[in-house]
Design a protein around this motif. Structure first.
Motif, PDB file in Angstrom:
ATOM      1  N   MET A  73     -44.107  -2.809 104.682  1.00 19.55           N
ATOM      2  CA  MET A  73     -43.562  -4.148 104.873  1.00 19.55           C
ATOM      3  C   MET A  73     -43.562  -4.541 106.345  1.00 19.55           C
ATOM      4  SD  MET A  73     -40.613  -3.943 102.014  1.00 19.55           S
ATOM      5  CE  MET A  73     -40.078  -5.634 101.825  1.00 19.55           C
ATOM      6  N   THR A  74     -44.335  -3.839 107.172  1.00 21.38           N
ATOM      7  CA  THR A  74     -44.417  -4.240 108.582  1.00 21.38           C
ATOM      8  C   THR A  74     -45.034  -5.621 108.669  1.00 21.38           C
ATOM      9  OG1 THR A  74     -46.102  -2.534 108.525  1.00 21.38           O
ATOM     10  CG2 THR A  74     -44.558  -2.480 110.383  1.00 21.38           C
ATOM     11  N   ASP A  75     -44.558  -6.357 109.644  1.00 17.73           N
ATOM     12  CA  ASP A  75     -45.010  -7.738 109.799  1.00 17.73           C
ATOM     13  C   ASP A  75     -46.435  -7.763 110.356  1.00 17.73           C
ATOM     14  OD1 ASP A  75     -44.554 -10.544 109.818  1.00 17.73           O
ATOM     15  OD2 ASP A  75     -44.486 -10.410 112.006  1.00 17.73           O
ATOM     16  N   THR A  76     -47.286  -8.564 109.741  1.00 20.28           N
ATOM     17  CA  THR A  76     -48.646  -8.726 110.242  1.00 20.28           C
ATOM     18  C   THR A  76     -48.972 -10.211 110.219  1.00 20.28           C
ATOM     19  OG1 THR A  76     -49.593  -8.575 108.053  1.00 20.28           O
ATOM     20  CG2 THR A  76     -49.450  -6.520 109.288  1.00 20.28           C
ATOM     21  N   LEU A  85     -53.618 -19.578 104.226  1.00 18.45           N
ATOM     22  CA  LEU A  85     -52.673 -18.579 104.718  1.00 18.45           C
ATOM     23  C   LEU A  85     -53.062 -18.111 106.112  1.00 18.45           C
ATOM     24  CD1 LEU A  85     -52.008 -16.411 101.531  1.00 18.45           C
ATOM     25  CD2 LEU A  85     -50.424 -17.945 102.677  1.00 18.45           C
ATOM     26  N   ASP A  86     -54.063 -18.740 106.681  1.00 18.37           N
ATOM     27  CA  ASP A  86     -54.579 -18.314 107.976  1.00 18.37           C
ATOM     28  C   ASP A  86     -53.494 -18.437 109.048  1.00 18.37           C
ATOM     29  OD1 ASP A  86     -56.546 -17.299 109.549  1.00 18.37           O
ATOM     30  OD2 ASP A  86     -57.328 -19.266 110.123  1.00 18.37           O
ATOM     31  N   GLY A  87     -53.266 -17.331 109.765  1.00 13.66           N
ATOM     32  CA  GLY A  87     -52.284 -17.358 110.848  1.00 13.66           C
ATOM     33  C   GLY A  87     -50.848 -17.249 110.373  1.00 13.66           C
ATOM     34  N   ILE A  88     -50.631 -16.969 109.096  1.00 14.81           N
ATOM     35  CA  ILE A  88     -49.264 -16.889 108.574  1.00 14.81           C
ATOM     36  C   ILE A  88     -48.773 -15.440 108.675  1.00 14.81           C
ATOM     37  CG2 ILE A  88     -47.891 -17.128 106.463  1.00 14.81           C
ATOM     38  CD1 ILE A  88     -48.630 -19.810 107.493  1.00 14.81           C
ATOM     39  N   HIS A  89     -47.491 -15.288 109.024  1.00 14.51           N
ATOM     40  CA  HIS A  89     -46.888 -13.950 109.071  1.00 14.51           C
ATOM     41  C   HIS A  89     -46.635 -13.446 107.658  1.00 14.51           C
ATOM     42  CE1 HIS A  89     -45.861 -13.235 113.326  1.00 14.51           C
ATOM     43  NE2 HIS A  89     -46.085 -14.555 113.389  1.00 14.51           N
ATOM     44  N   MET A  90     -46.955 -12.189 107.420  1.00  9.66           N
ATOM     45  CA  MET A  90     -46.695 -11.612 106.103  1.00  9.66           C
ATOM     46  C   MET A  90     -46.656 -10.096 106.241  1.00  9.66           C
ATOM     47  SD  MET A  90     -50.399 -12.150 104.346  1.00  9.66           S
ATOM     48  CE  MET A  90     -50.296 -13.913 104.457  1.00  9.66           C
ATOM     49  N   SER A  91     -46.177  -9.427 105.174  1.00 16.07           N
ATOM     50  CA  SER A  91     -46.111  -7.970 105.241  1.00 16.07           C
ATOM     51  C   SER A  91     -47.514  -7.391 105.104  1.00 16.07           C
ATOM     52  CB  SER A  91     -45.218  -7.444 104.129  1.00 16.07           C
ATOM     53  OG  SER A  91     -45.805  -7.735 102.895  1.00 16.07           O
ATOM     54  N   ALA A  92     -47.662  -6.156 105.573  1.00 14.53           N
ATOM     55  CA  ALA A  92     -48.961  -5.487 105.448  1.00 14.53           C
ATOM     56  C   ALA A  92     -49.356  -5.386 103.980  1.00 14.53           C
ATOM     57  CB  ALA A  92     -48.890  -4.104 106.070  1.00 14.53           C
ATOM     58  N   ALA A  93     -48.359  -5.280 103.093  1.00 10.81           N
ATOM     59  CA  ALA A  93     -48.663  -5.166 101.665  1.00 10.81           C
ATOM     60  C   ALA A  93     -49.416  -6.404 101.180  1.00 10.81           C
ATOM     61  CB  ALA A  93     -47.367  -4.989 100.881  1.00 10.81           C
ATOM     62  N   LEU A  94     -48.876  -7.588 101.482  1.00  9.06           N
ATOM     63  CA  LEU A  94     -49.551  -8.802 101.015  1.00  9.06           C
ATOM     64  C   LEU A  94     -50.880  -8.982 101.741  1.00  9.06           C
ATOM     65  CD1 LEU A  94     -49.634 -11.266  99.272  1.00  9.06           C
ATOM     66  CD2 LEU A  94     -48.369 -12.515 100.997  1.00  9.06           C
ATOM     67  N   ASN A  95     -50.876  -8.671 103.033  1.00  5.87           N
ATOM     68  CA  ASN A  95     -52.109  -8.799 103.807  1.00  5.87           C
ATOM     69  C   ASN A  95     -53.221  -7.951 103.195  1.00  5.87           C
ATOM     70  OD1 ASN A  95     -53.940  -9.232 105.835  1.00  5.87           O
ATOM     71  ND2 ASN A  95     -52.387  -9.186 107.440  1.00  5.87           N
ATOM     72  N   SER A  96     -52.879  -6.709 102.844  1.00  9.27           N
ATOM     73  CA  SER A  96     -53.939  -5.854 102.286  1.00  9.27           C
ATOM     74  C   SER A  96     -54.307  -6.317 100.875  1.00  9.27           C
ATOM     75  CB  SER A  96     -53.515  -4.389 102.297  1.00  9.27           C
ATOM     76  OG  SER A  96     -52.320  -4.211 101.586  1.00  9.27           O
ATOM     77  N   THR A  97     -53.337  -6.874 100.134  1.00 10.42           N
ATOM     78  CA  THR A  97     -53.687  -7.402  98.815  1.00 10.42           C
ATOM     79  C   THR A  97     -54.676  -8.562  98.945  1.00 10.42           C
ATOM     80  OG1 THR A  97     -51.448  -6.877  98.139  1.00 10.42           O
ATOM     81  CG2 THR A  97     -52.718  -8.203  96.640  1.00 10.42           C
ATOM     82  N   LEU A  98     -54.453  -9.405  99.968  1.00 12.16           N
ATOM     83  CA  LEU A  98     -55.389 -10.509 100.183  1.00 12.16           C
ATOM     84  C   LEU A  98     -56.742  -9.986 100.630  1.00 12.16           C
ATOM     85  CD1 LEU A  98     -52.944 -12.965 101.921  1.00 12.16           C
ATOM     86  CD2 LEU A  98     -54.073 -13.329  99.729  1.00 12.16           C
ATOM     87  N   GLN A  99     -56.718  -8.916 101.437  1.00  9.02           N
ATOM     88  CA  GLN A  99     -57.997  -8.328 101.846  1.00  9.02           C
ATOM     89  C   GLN A  99     -58.751  -7.786 100.640  1.00  9.02           C
ATOM     90  OE1 GLN A  99     -57.274  -5.466 104.914  1.00  9.02           O
ATOM     91  NE2 GLN A  99     -56.788  -7.110 106.369  1.00  9.02           N
ATOM     92  N   ILE A 100     -58.004  -7.113  99.750  1.00  6.88           N
ATOM     93  CA  ILE A 100     -58.652  -6.610  98.542  1.00  6.88           C
ATOM     94  C   ILE A 100     -59.270  -7.781  97.786  1.00  6.88           C
ATOM     95  CG2 ILE A 100     -58.238  -5.567  96.282  1.00  6.88           C
ATOM     96  CD1 ILE A 100     -56.055  -3.882  97.587  1.00  6.88           C
TER      97      ILE A 100
END
Lengths: 538, 275
Positions: A73-76, A85-100
């Motif tokens: 849940m670290t902030d990325t 969602l470009d440039g939006i703060h989110m947890s690493a979990a959501l960030n990696s889900t979007l990457q997937i």
């Protein structure tokens, strides 16, 4: 046998390889024993397999997802191809889900396969359970396997819920917020449990990591273990079958596992896999990119859990307001306590239903021939009532969507469902019971007198009768092969006393077998067939 | 989704390496492409701007025309001179924006009373709507029909999405799929609503929707929201058909009916073959 196998192996590579393995593992004994197990053929016997296969798909696709998912849940800051969602703060979990979803090749497809397969997994278990219930396949000796199977259902829901919570998007975060509220509503210990679970104040920064461990380690291990036990029991007990000519309590009519059944089952795996892949290819599931990162303040209209948690969400929505008060300096949230109790009771009753029914009927016989649902009117009626109760809770979870789509007021939907929650099961019970008994009567008259042929004949004496077409032997067998049941009667125990418990049991038993129709005796059947083809009105 | 289209740039690079074209050809192509895109953008953006410019600069003739239309269609409920009646509120001070929204989305003239005036096919033509707006605006000052940069779709979609989640999603759903409110009222789905009507909805707060004035959401933020709503309409779900964006309920229903339905059908089929 032993002389034949060496002769075969010399004929080629396969034979030699089989021999090599057999000499080192003695596997032929197992193959012989297991391969000759017989499985009867009926579509409804494949539902458990659907659950098993979707679980395999879940394991495969889930493994792929773990390569890329970061349970943190670290902030990325998101900087990917999804512009909104470009440039939006989110947890690493959501960030990696979007990457997937957008950057890993095939990632979105696998994510959707995983999620659709999860929905299918629980749904297939549900349908499988209904089949087992309504055909009485849970009776002795299979009561424990029902309990194991039901535990699997609960584990599957837990798997689903933990998975739903991992992406840490707005939808899953709101789901966790509801769970957090429910936990905190438990008197005395609630707040402590919540702090323990979330590692501090909700939402904290620990929960995703913890759920991840449960989701990919503990729960799958438990599911696998329970599936293994479940299947061992299926093999040990042998499969049940529907009544039919040549089918007895002592045999199983069907195909041997090797080669026919294994081939069919293998093919069916690919069919299930194929359906899941088609769903995942053409239909979006859980568009996390729309929900955005979790933040405790916003919430979206139409926020719902996945279907299998819906019944619990619905129960919460059905509780009327103002059930909360302060007493002894503490808040007592009966709007939370009551639904938790109702849900808990419902789950416990379903889980131990075989034991409860066995106690009421006092039936100690082994059953390998399935009941036709109509022949056990009370059980079928209880099942219908349970299904109705569940369905009303389930519908309540989508009350808002029912309201917008059918142009009702949402309060009206809730009130109707509140009434239905209580009346619905009662109506379903009596209706089902009557229908079952009527069907039994129809079967009985069919077995005794055959079909009405519509041909009217005038007898010599001037009497008119309709000619009845008798059933053929096979058809009749299906209708009449049914065991007789009798209620438990009050008997004094070894010390000659009649306890209240025994009386209670006897009255339950009388209720269970109330209005039952005795199965036809051989004498009745014989009498009817001697009666001849010409049959008077009755 | 220009950014999602990564592979196309890769192929362009490959072409250059092969060298079958003049090195300047790519540059020329890009220039032509940019020129065309810019031209189309300008044309698209210019159209609504000029249209609404007409409505803001109302002539006396428009106002008299508008009054006639009003008396014919609206006065029965909103009263003569729009002062209101038992059947409808006063329209003094609601502004041209409210009229353009209510009539332009087909909500007014209202047909039957209900929890909420529903959308219908638009009843009046563009000139009549513009005349009506001019007439109502002439009665008292009120929000004008938005123009130019206010309804531009070149804002910050990410900012807009976040503002939408915070301010609008509780009623309209994150994907703008709509949602239920109390007593039979509802927040409608936002697919297909024009930027002008979105802006007007925010500044006039129709029926059960709150007003988002320029202190709640600045004009630039409103245009960000419009940009986001336009973006998700123009970029259909990357995951395939979105099942009306209704979330887990539609997914669950779909799975039970079509997913499990298909599998049960196939199971019946493979067991039937053996008989």
């Amino acid at each position: 046998m032993t002389t034949e196998i060496p002769r075969l192996q010399r004929t080629g590579f396969t034979g030699a390889a089989a021999n090599y393995i057999d000499e080192r593992t003695s596997i032929s004994a197992v193959v012989k024993e297991f391969g000759r197990k017989i499985f009867p053929d009926h579509w409804s016997f494949l539902l458990g397999e659907v659950a098993l296969y979707s679980f395999v798909v879940i394991l495969l696709s889930g493994t792929f997802l773990t390569f890329f998912f970061q349970a943190s849940m670290t902030d990325t800051v998101y900087n990917g191809p999804w512009v909104p969602l470009d440039g939006i703060h989110m947890s690493a979990a959501l960030n990696s889900t979007l990457q997937i979803s957008f950057e890993v090749r095939g990632g979105l497809l696998v994510r959707q396969i995983h999620h659709w397969a999860a929905l299918l997994f629980v749904a297939a278990i549900g349908l499988h359970m209904l089949r087992i219930f309504f055909t009485g396949a849970f009776r002795k000796p299979r009561e424990l396997n029902w309990v194991i199977g039901f535990t699997l259902f609960i584990l599957a829901m837990a798997e689903g819920f933990t998975g739903y919570s991992l992406p840490d998007d707005l939808l899953s975060g709101n789901g966790l917020a509801i769970i957090n509220g429910m936990i905190k509503g438990v008197p005395l210990v609630g707040t402590w449990i919540s702090y323990l679970l979330f590692g501090g104040l909700f939402p904290g920064t620990a929960i995703v990591g913890r759920l991840y461990t449960l989701h990919i380690l503990l729960l799958p291990a438990l599911v696998l273990a329970f599936i293994a036990i479940h299947l061992v029991f299926v093999v040990v007990h042998k499969h049940t079958q529907f009544a039919g000519p040549g089918r007895t309590q002592g045999n199983v009519v069907g195909y041997p596992i090797l080669p026919v059944y294994a081939a069919k089952a293998g093919g069916f795996f690919f069919i299930v896999f194929g359906v899941i892949v088609l769903l995942a290819t053409f239909f979006t599931i859980n568009p996390v990119w729309l929900y955005g990162p979790f933040d405790p303040s916003p919430i979206s209209a139409g926020t719902q859990p996945d279907w299998y948690i819906g019944f619990a969400d619905g129960m919460l929505r059905l509780i009327p307001p103002h059930w909360e008060f302060v007493w002894l300096n503490r808040t007592w949230s009966f709007n939370i306590i009551v639904p938790i109790l109702i849900l808990g009771l419902f789950i416990v009753i379903v889980m131990f239903y075989p034991l409860i029914e066995g106690w009421i009927t006092g039936d100690k016989r082994e059953h390998h021939i399935l009941d036709r649902p109509r022949n056990q009117a009370t059980r079928t009626a209880i099942g219908a009532a349970g299904v109705t109760f569940y369905a009303v809770m389930w519908a309540a979870a989508s009350g808002d969507i029912i309201a917008t789509h059918f142009k009702f007021a949402v309060e009206g939907v809730t009130h109707v469902l509140q009434i239905l929650l209580i009346l619905g099961p009662v109506i379903a019970y009596f209706l089902t019971k009557r229908i079952c008994i009527a069907l039994q009567k129809k079967d009985r008259s069919l077995a005794l007198h055959g079909y009405e042929s519509g041909r009217i004949v005038r007898l010599a004496g001037g009497e008119y009768v309709e000619v009845h077409q008798p059933l053929d032997e096979y058809e009749r067998w299906r209708l009449v092969s049914q065991e007789a049941d009798k209620p438990v009667i009050v008997r004094p125990d070894s010390r000659g006393r009649i306890t209240g418990g025994r009386r209670f049991r006897a009255s339950l038993s009388r209720w269970f077998f109330d209005d039952r129709i005795e199965p036809l005796s051989q004498a009745e059947i014989d009498a009817a067939s001697h009666h001849g083809e010409l049959e008077g009105g009755h | 989704m220009p950014k999602l289209n990564a592979p196309s740039t890769k192929t362009a690079r490959k072409n250059r390496k092969v060298g079958r074209r003049h090195p300047l050809a790519t540059v020329a192509l890009i220039a032509i492409g940019l020129g065309l895109t810019g031209g189309v953008y300008a044309a698209v953006n210019a159209a609504p701007a000029t249209a609404s410019a007409d409505t803001t600069s109302a002539s006396q003739q428009q106002i008299t025309e508008g009054q006639k239309v009003f008396e014919a269609n609206c006065a029965s409920c909103h009263g003569l001179n729009a002062v209101g009646s038992a059947n409808g509120p006063s329209l003094i001070g609601v502004g041209a924006a409210a009229v353009d929204f209510q009539v332009g989305t087909g909500r007014m003239p209202m047909a039957a009373s209900g929890p909420q005036a529903p959308q219908k096919p638009v009843q009046l033509n563009d000139t009549q709507i513009a005349d009506l707006a001019a007439y109502v605006a002439s009665l008292a000052p009120g929000p004008a029909i938005p123009t130019g940069p206010q309804i531009s779709t070149n804002g910050d979609a990410a900012q807009g999405a976040e503002l939408f989640r915070i301010n609008c999603a509780m009623c309209h759903n994150v994907a703008g799929a709509g949602g239920a409110l109390t007593e039979g009222k509802y927040a409608p789905p936002l697919a297909g609503v024009t930027p002008t009507h979105i802006y007007e909805a925010m500044i006039t707060g129709p029926q059960n929707m709150p007003v988002f004035n320029d202190l709640n959401l600045t004009p630039a933020q409103k245009s960000d929201i419009i940009t986001y709503l336009t973006y998700i309409q123009q970029n259909p779900s990357p995951g395939g058909y979105a099942l009306e964006d209704l979330g887990p309920v539609s997914e669950g229903l779909f799975l039970w009916i079509f997913g499990l339905g298909a599998i049960v059908g196939l199971a019946v089929w493979i067991t039937a073959k053996s008989n």
